[in-house]
Enzyme design. Structure first.
Site, PDB file in Angstrom:
ATOM      1  N   ASP A  92     -28.897  -9.068  16.220  1.00 38.93           N
ATOM      2  CA  ASP A  92     -29.229  -8.933  14.614  1.00 38.93           C
ATOM      3  C   ASP A  92     -31.110  -9.271  14.649  1.00 38.93           C
ATOM      4  O   ASP A  92     -31.347  -9.348  15.660  1.00 38.93           O
ATOM      5  CB  ASP A  92     -28.795  -9.898  13.911  1.00 38.93           C
ATOM      6  CG  ASP A  92     -28.906 -11.429  14.325  1.00 38.93           C
ATOM      7  OD1 ASP A  92     -29.784 -11.688  14.882  1.00 38.93           O
ATOM      8  OD2 ASP A  92     -28.203 -12.067  13.641  1.00 38.93           O
ATOM      9  N   ASP A 265     -18.686  -7.825  12.350  1.00 41.84           N
ATOM     10  CA  ASP A 265     -18.821  -8.876  13.077  1.00 41.84           C
ATOM     11  C   ASP A 265     -18.694 -10.367  12.155  1.00 41.84           C
ATOM     12  O   ASP A 265     -18.816 -10.216  10.953  1.00 41.84           O
ATOM     13  CB  ASP A 265     -20.288  -8.977  13.791  1.00 41.84           C
ATOM     14  CG  ASP A 265     -21.366  -9.616  12.455  1.00 41.84           C
ATOM     15  OD1 ASP A 265     -21.619 -10.630  12.902  1.00 41.84           O
ATOM     16  OD2 ASP A 265     -21.501  -8.552  11.609  1.00 41.84           O
ATOM     17  N   CYS A 303       2.468 -11.585  20.135  1.00 43.79           N
ATOM     18  CA  CYS A 303       0.855 -11.325  20.595  1.00 43.79           C
ATOM     19  C   CYS A 303       0.868 -11.617  21.979  1.00 43.79           C
ATOM     20  O   CYS A 303       1.689 -12.307  22.557  1.00 43.79           O
ATOM     21  CB  CYS A 303       0.051 -12.638  19.575  1.00 43.79           C
ATOM     22  SG  CYS A 303      -1.538 -12.608  20.475  1.00 43.79           S
ATOM     23  N   CYS A 305      -1.683 -12.425  23.783  1.00 43.61           N
ATOM     24  CA  CYS A 305      -2.934 -13.003  24.463  1.00 43.61           C
ATOM     25  C   CYS A 305      -2.312 -14.396  25.166  1.00 43.61           C
ATOM     26  O   CYS A 305      -1.203 -14.718  25.140  1.00 43.61           O
ATOM     27  CB  CYS A 305      -4.020 -13.653  23.276  1.00 43.61           C
ATOM     28  SG  CYS A 305      -3.050 -15.162  22.383  1.00 43.61           S
ATOM     29  N   CYS A 308      -0.818 -17.395  23.480  1.00 39.89           N
ATOM     30  CA  CYS A 308       0.700 -17.047  22.732  1.00 39.89           C
ATOM     31  C   CYS A 308       1.827 -16.632  23.935  1.00 39.89           C
ATOM     32  O   CYS A 308       2.755 -17.065  23.768  1.00 39.89           O
ATOM     33  CB  CYS A 308       0.779 -15.941  22.007  1.00 39.89           C
ATOM     34  SG  CYS A 308      -0.140 -16.123  20.333  1.00 39.89           S
ATOM     35  N   HIS A 334      -7.108 -16.564  20.894  1.00 41.55           N
ATOM     36  CA  HIS A 334      -5.924 -15.908  20.164  1.00 41.55           C
ATOM     37  C   HIS A 334      -6.334 -15.440  18.782  1.00 41.55           C
ATOM     38  O   HIS A 334      -6.017 -14.277  18.496  1.00 41.55           O
ATOM     39  CB  HIS A 334      -4.908 -17.064  19.452  1.00 41.55           C
ATOM     40  CG  HIS A 334      -3.967 -16.530  18.669  1.00 41.55           C
ATOM     41  ND1 HIS A 334      -3.474 -15.546  18.765  1.00 41.55           N
ATOM     42  CD2 HIS A 334      -3.933 -16.729  17.353  1.00 41.55           C
ATOM     43  CE1 HIS A 334      -2.430 -15.228  17.462  1.00 41.55           C
ATOM     44  NE2 HIS A 334      -2.964 -15.881  16.287  1.00 41.55           N
TER      45      HIS A 334
END
Length: 385
Positions: A92, A265, A303, A305, A308, A334
């Site tokens: 940014d 974002d 999920c 990930c 999980c 997660h």
């Protein structure tokens, strides 16, 4: 060949799937960018981010200007050599952090003078300085220096601010020297439709590789925010990526993707994780709640990930209540994967021409019978009603 290209590959209403080509690889949109404020996403290694499907990382010019300093980053190989993430980066301009974190002393035509929140020294940031810092950092996508007015602001201030932002955009463009970086312009105007339209149309005149919708998600009502997103995406070029800055709540992503936004974002998923909460299709789970202390289930059924697949809610609740840093790390992992899975599912739905069904199923799980009017209106405006 230009190292930056954007091509739309599929549409459903105003939602679209795109491919953005950068010097450090091509990425699929719509996508969510994790925020690495000081050059790292708190608690997560680059290999973790790659494993959960992150495509682009964002870092903050303001923070890296203060430390370690842009010239040190340049000498150590730029962000790609310094921070370990080999994919695309976005920086940014520093303007938002100056307004929100730095003790701003003065803003004028030249730029902004602010007091560092770290050591109190006075620093001047101008469009030219912002671009020089971003060129030293070496991100693929860089942002023009802008002023982000607070909400609410008087119309006179919004008008003066957007005109100054346009002049700063022209100076940012003149200061840019590196052909391997794509400069995005940022449209402002607050929630005033006339000013938002003027800012967007004037920004488009610069014929830039991409455009950002700025000055939203700063406290305004959702109805006003999405009215501005709808207006902006209607005006922005079809063949350039559109970036809605600072937005990361799942329901906001679904509404905005339906209107044709490509990039997002926000610190929300990682900050929420560090504070002990997990994102799930129904909303958020506060793991500090005693009801999770004997819950063997994963955070989110289905999920994929690591969190999980490995741990139950009871263990995560224990970590959070004990103040163990691993709790925040696992929840951040997660939460980011939750948003990446959301954008992956959105891309598939767009390719299959069923984004409306996807969004309605999301709303059913997230809101139940009380779907807020702003969400319904955004879907209808995107052609998914």
């Amino acid at each position: 060949m230009d190292p930056f290209r954007f091509q739309v590959e599929a549409r459903a209403g105003r939602a679209r799937v795109g491919r953005l080509f950068t010097p450090h690889g091509a990425v699929e949109t719509p996508l969510f960018m994790p925020v690495g404020t000081a050059g790292s996403v708190k608690g997560l290694m680059p290999k973790d981010l790659e494993a959960i499907g992150s495509q682009v990382l964002l870092t903050n010019t303001y923070h890296l200007l203060l430390r370690p300093g842009p010239e040190r980053v340049r000498a150590l190989g730029g962000l790609h050599g310094f921070a370990g993430w080999k994919g695309p980066w976005l920086t940014d301009s520093g303007g938002f952090q100056v307004m929100s974190l730095g003790h701003m002393r003065r803003i004028d035509e030249e730029g902004v003078v602010f007091q560092s929140h770290l050591d109190g020294r006075l620093i001047k940031l101008t469009p030219e300085r912002s671009i020089a810092v971003q060129e030293a950092l070496g991100a693929d996508l860089i942002m023009a220096f802008d002023e982000c007015p607070p909400y609410p602001s008087p119309r006179e201030y919004l008008e003066a601010s957007l005109e100054r932002t346009l002049r700063w955009l022209e100076r940012s463009l003149k200061a840019k020297t590196r052909p391997d970086q794509a400069l995005f312009g940022i449209a402002q105007g607050g929630t005033d439709p006339e000013l938002r339209r003027r800012s967007t149309l004037e920004t488009i005149r610069f014929d830039l590789p991409g455009y950002a919708i700025g000055g939203l998600a700063v406290g305004e009502p959702k109805e006003a925010m999405f009215a501005m997103v709808e207006l902006s995406t209607r005006l922005l070029p079809e063949d350039r990526p559109r970036y809605l800055m600072g937005v990361g709540h799942p329901e906001d992503l679904v509404a905005a993707m339906g209107l044709g936004v490509d990039l997002f974002d926000c610190v929300y998923p990682t900050r929420t994780g560090r504070f002990g909460s997990a994102l799930v299709p129904e909303g958020r789970l506060n793991l500090k709640n005693a009801r999770f202390l004997e819950d063997r289930r994963p955070l989110e059924e289905g999920c994929d990930c690591y969190t999980c697949q490995t741990f139950g809610r009871a263990y995560l609740a224990h970590l959070v209540r004990a103040g163990e840093m691993l709790g925040g790390i696992l929840l951040s992992l997660h939460n980011l994967r939750h948003l990446h899975r959301l954008t992956e599912a959105a891309r598939q739905a767009i390719r299959e021409g069923r984004y409306g069904d996807f969004a309605r199923e999301f709303a059913r799980r997230r809101f139940g019978r009380e779907v807020p009017p702003w969400f319904r209106e955004a879907l209808a405006a995107g052609g998914h009603g």
